[in-house]
Design an enzyme around this catalytic site. Structure first.
Site, PDB file in Angstrom:
ATOM      1  CG  ASN A   9      35.809  37.365  33.391  1.00  0.00           C
ATOM      2  OD1 ASN A   9      35.103  37.126  34.536  1.00  0.00           O
ATOM      3  ND2 ASN A   9      36.789  36.628  33.048  1.00  0.00           N
ATOM      4  CE  LYS A  11      39.705  38.524  33.856  1.00  0.00           C
ATOM      5  NZ  LYS A  11      41.089  38.544  33.612  1.00  0.00           N
ATOM      6  CG  HIS A  97      39.161  32.986  31.971  1.00  0.00           C
ATOM      7  ND1 HIS A  97      40.352  33.162  32.587  1.00  0.00           N
ATOM      8  CD2 HIS A  97      38.450  33.984  31.444  1.00  0.00           C
ATOM      9  CE1 HIS A  97      40.582  34.535  32.280  1.00  0.00           C
ATOM     10  NE2 HIS A  97      39.479  34.981  31.572  1.00  0.00           N
ATOM     11  CD  GLU A  99      42.137  35.265  35.275  1.00  0.00           C
ATOM     12  OE1 GLU A  99      42.643  36.393  34.688  1.00  0.00           O
ATOM     13  OE2 GLU A  99      40.909  35.404  35.659  1.00  0.00           O
ATOM     14  CD  GLU A 169      40.871  33.565  28.154  1.00  0.00           C
ATOM     15  OE1 GLU A 169      40.769  34.289  29.057  1.00  0.00           O
ATOM     16  OE2 GLU A 169      40.737  32.144  28.489  1.00  0.00           O
ATOM     17  N   GLY A 175      49.259  40.808  30.484  1.00  0.00           N
ATOM     18  CA  GLY A 175      50.050  41.141  31.480  1.00  0.00           C
ATOM     19  C   GLY A 175      51.529  40.765  31.086  1.00  0.00           C
ATOM     20  CB  SER A 215      44.279  43.319  26.756  1.00  0.00           C
ATOM     21  OG  SER A 215      45.092  42.711  27.648  1.00  0.00           O
TER      22      SER A 215
END
Length: 253
Positions: A9, A11, A97, A99, A169, A175, A215
């Site tokens: 991905n 992004k 996703h 995000e 995910e 993060g 990750s």
């Protein structure tokens, strides 16, 4: 064996020239995939046709869009429809996703509509699900993820579900300084598979590929992919580095 998948991905990264170079560097490694393995590149919209032309000659390599509209067509300036993606021969599309859910307020209903449009067009959704830190801290991650599945995905038929790839995910491990262990990844993947079995039966559950999207790196891919219910990864940052993504592909079962 279920399909084992390394999905990149990108992004909102890379210029057109940088994207071309990254693909070239990966393809120059002449990776030979097994019949049960696939490599998918989630590419920004402007590069889809370029990337698709490059992978079309390679066995088990595909291109995915990173998103699609939940509307079939119409006055939705700036949106990209499933039919548009289908018309340029894109086989996969990432939807739901974290995000998109967090920054663009996409709901379970929005994602459900995308599932229907993609399957109706003969395309394969890469359906993302997963819980934020507050849910993990409360210990209600199973209920949270099952609700995502129920409201966005479990309305499809058993045959349709076999054309869906699920990506888990753990948003809390991206993060935040916290790290998901291999056992935590396997635990949630096993739960997702059990939820599918409860809804559709074990045969269907055993046919669905479930990717890990927390990750994934060259250094942990082999350990993660060795888990019985982890069928590969949806890879972010590491997919932008050719040598790292090549190692991740090689780590597939």
């Amino acid at each position: 064996m279920r399909q084992q998948i390394a999905a990149a991905n990108w992004k909102m990264n890379l210029t057109y020239v940088e994207g071309q170079q990254l693909l070239k560097d990966i393809f120059d490694e002449n990776i030979e995939t097994k019949d049960n393995q696939e490599v998918i590149f989630g590419i920004p919209f402007p590069y889809l046709m370029m990337a698709n032309e490059k992978v079309n000659t390679l066995k088990n390599f595909y291109v995915a869009a990173q998103n699609c509209s939940n509307k079939k067509s119409g006055a939705y300036t700036g949106e990209v429809s499933v039919d548009m993606l289908k018309s340029i021969d894109i086989k996969y599309c990432i939807i739901g996703h974290s995000e998109r859910r967090e920054y663009f307020n996409e709901s379970n209903l929005d994602i459900s509509e995308k599932v229907d449009l993609l399957l109706g067009a003969g395309m394969k959704p890469i359906f993302c699900c997963g819980e934020p830190l507050s849910i993990r801290d409360a210990g209600t991650q199973n209920e949270y993820v099952e609700k995502q599945l129920q409201e966005s995905l479990f309305h499809v038929s058993a045959e349709e579900l076999k054309n869906v790839v699920i990506a888990y995910e753990p948003i809390w491990a991206i993060g935040t300084g916290k790290t998901a262990t291999t056992s935590q990844a396997q635990e949630m993947h096993a739960f997702i598979r059990s939820a599918i079995a409860k809804q559709y039966g074990q045969e269907v559950a055993d046919a669905v590929s479930i990717l890990y999207g927390g990750s994934v790196k060259a250094g942990n891919a082999k350990e993660l992919f060795a888990c019985p219910d982890v069928d590969g990864g949806l890879v972010g940052g590491a997919s932008l580095v050719a040598v790292d993504f090549v190692e991740i592909i090689k780590a597939l079962k």
